[in-house]
Design an enzyme around this catalytic site. Structure first.
Site, mmCIF file in Angstrom:
data_model
loop_
_atom_site.group_PDB
_atom_site.id
_atom_site.type_symbol
_atom_site.label_atom_id
_atom_site.label_comp_id
_atom_site.label_asym_id
_atom_site.label_seq_id
_atom_site.Cartn_x
_atom_site.Cartn_y
_atom_site.Cartn_z
ATOM 1 N N ASN A 147 0.831 -1.197 0.000
ATOM 2 C CA ASN A 147 0.000 0.000 0.000
ATOM 3 C C ASN A 147 0.870 1.253 0.000
ATOM 4 O OD1 ASN A 147 -2.686 -0.995 -0.020
ATOM 5 N ND2 ASN A 147 -2.447 -1.663 2.104
ATOM 6 N N CYS A 169 -5.391 -6.989 -3.562
ATOM 7 C CA CYS A 169 -5.853 -6.662 -2.213
ATOM 8 C C CYS A 169 -7.005 -7.601 -1.859
ATOM 9 C CB CYS A 169 -6.313 -5.204 -2.168
ATOM 10 S SG CYS A 169 -7.028 -4.690 -0.590
ATOM 11 N N HIS A 170 -7.101 -7.958 -0.582
ATOM 12 C CA HIS A 170 -8.129 -8.899 -0.136
ATOM 13 C C HIS A 170 -9.492 -8.253 0.109
ATOM 14 C CE1 HIS A 170 -4.184 -10.416 1.445
ATOM 15 N NE2 HIS A 170 -4.593 -11.496 0.834
ATOM 16 N N HIS A 199 -9.715 0.068 -1.653
ATOM 17 C CA HIS A 199 -10.118 0.446 -0.302
ATOM 18 C C HIS A 199 -11.278 1.436 -0.287
ATOM 19 C CE1 HIS A 199 -6.224 -0.854 2.028
ATOM 20 N NE2 HIS A 199 -6.769 -1.830 1.314
#
Length: 429
Positions: A147, A169-170, A199
């Site tokens: 990140n 990304c999860h 995000h």
């Protein structure tokens, strides 16, 4: 077999998870596993761990370890990036100086002052890596985990000749699983379309056999006051679509929460939680090192990491859908073309192919643009050596601008630049 390179392999817990996946895929068990880290002690730990895992499973995989990055990436097929420039010490600075100005953060790695400075530390290293790949492994796929995700891949494709970079990304995967669980429908039966900025993506379609599941979710939320005391449910109620990021993390990308004591208390926002996690990671590393030295080894358990799924799909032709962070270029029509966006990608032997989503609902696109503006200015600051753009980025950050005056932001940025010193691009210093 594939040459799979780990950049920042000294992040041993993450490296262990990806190696567990790769080595338990029968088709990948003969791969060459290449480890790189600038910390010789951590690299030696990662090498010992990888060799133990290969021997424990009785596989023919080859393990290499290199302090020199160019030697590691030469001829790579896949490069998994997991670096944390400055480590725990830099993370502490990202919290401690903003705290002295009265600025609250929770994770500080994606947006806000912490995210801006993590990007400024990381981008020079990523530009150097992208330049190496363009020369030594032009056909490799760079899979980035570091990140801030909306900034790091963008810095690579804008700042180097290397373009084959995807951020992983999860958050989308975990959110989709969470929503399916809440409405008690098997996840494999739910149709999702999820997209936006990393995000700050949103679940645009949430259906079961053609039936909209959002009304079902509304009933679940209405029955559960604890759910209503979360930032992501509050954002869903206000914006109409469920966000992909956790409540603690999502709160620091917005102007409405961390500035206000009552909101922090009501939504139970764990201020500075990442400092605790970062300290715990140091303990995990030392325990792993002890276990290896004692001959105890480590747990080998498939973790379902996205990087290993991508590699398996490309190597075997097994089709999957993985959400990737890529250059927009019209994939989301009402976000900037140069932005790095998160969209569903089809993965098989042909590689990763992003899918076009079209226009986001206007309120979501507007919110994403406030997020992406900070990222664009930060990337420009790093690539162009523009200290003024660092001020601009933090001035436009939602949480910082809701909390601090313009003069406080200017002074805070100066203090952060002085504290991080040589880790930052020369022009910014």
């Amino acid at each position: 077999m594939a040459r799979i390179v780990f950049i920042g392999a000294g992040s041993v817990e993450f490296t262990k998870n990806v190696l567990s996946d790769i080595l338990t895929f029968p088709e990948l068990g003969e791969s060459t596993l290449v480890l790189h880290d600038i910390d010789a002690r951590r690299l030696a730990t990662a090498e010992a761990m990888a060799n133990w895992m290969v021997a424990e499973l009785g596989l023919g995989a080859k393990v290499e370890a290199h302090l020199d990055r160019r030697a590691a990436v030469d001829g790579a097929d896949y490069v998994i990036n997991e670096i944390a420039v400055g480590g725990h010490a830099a993370t502490r600075i990202d919290f401690e100086i903003p705290r002295s100005y009265g600025l609250r953060q929770t994770i500080a790695d994606t947006l806000g002052v912490g995210g801006v400075f993590r990007a400024l530390r990381t981008i020079p290293v990523m530009v150097a890596l992208g330049t190496d790949l363009a020369e030594l492994a032009p056909n490799a796929l760079l899979l980035n985990y570091t990140n801030p995700m909306a900034m790091i891949p963008r810095a690579v494709y804008e700042g180097t000749a290397f373009r084959n970079v995807v951020g992983l990304c999860h958050s989308v995967r975990d959110t989709q699983a969470r929503l399916a669980s809440l409405v008690e429908v098997p996840e494999e039966e739910v149709s999702f379309v999820t997209a936006g900025a990393n995000h700050q993506a949103f679940v645009l379609t949430f259906e079961h056999k053609g039936r909209d599941l959002y009304p079902v979710l509304d009933e679940v939320i209405a029955r559960d006051p604890e759910l209503r005391r979360t930032v992501r449910v509050e954002m869903y109620r206000r914006f109409g679509y469920f966000p992909t990021e956790s409540s603690e993390h999502g709160s620091e990308y917005l102007p409405w929460f961390l500035r206000h004591d009552d909101q922090v208390e009501y939504f139970r926002i764990p201020v500075e939680i990442y400092l605790q996690w970062s300290a715990e990671n140091l303990g995990t590393y030392e325990e792993t090192r002890r276990r290896l030295a004692a001959g105890e080894g480590v747990e080998i358990a498939p973790a379902g990491e996205l990087a290993s799924d991508v590699i398996h799909s490309i190597e075997t032709g097994t089709p999957r859908v993985v959400h990737g962070n890529v250059r927009n270029g019209g994939l989301i029509s009402n976000l900037p073309d140069d932005a790095c966006v998160e969209v569903p990608c089809l993965v098989d032997r042909a590689g990763m192919r992003p899918t076009r989503v079209g226009a986001l609902p206007p309120q979501l696109a507007a919110l994403n643009r406030t997020f992406l503006n900070v990222g664009e200015l930060t990337v420009r600051a790093a690539l162009e050596g523009r200290r003024d753009h660092v001020y601009h980025a933090v001035m436009l950050d939602p949480n910082a601008s809701a909390t601090l005056t313009l003069q406080q932001i200017h002074d805070l940025v100066d203090d952060m630049i002085a504290a991080h010193g040589d880790l930052l691009p020369e022009g910014v210093r």
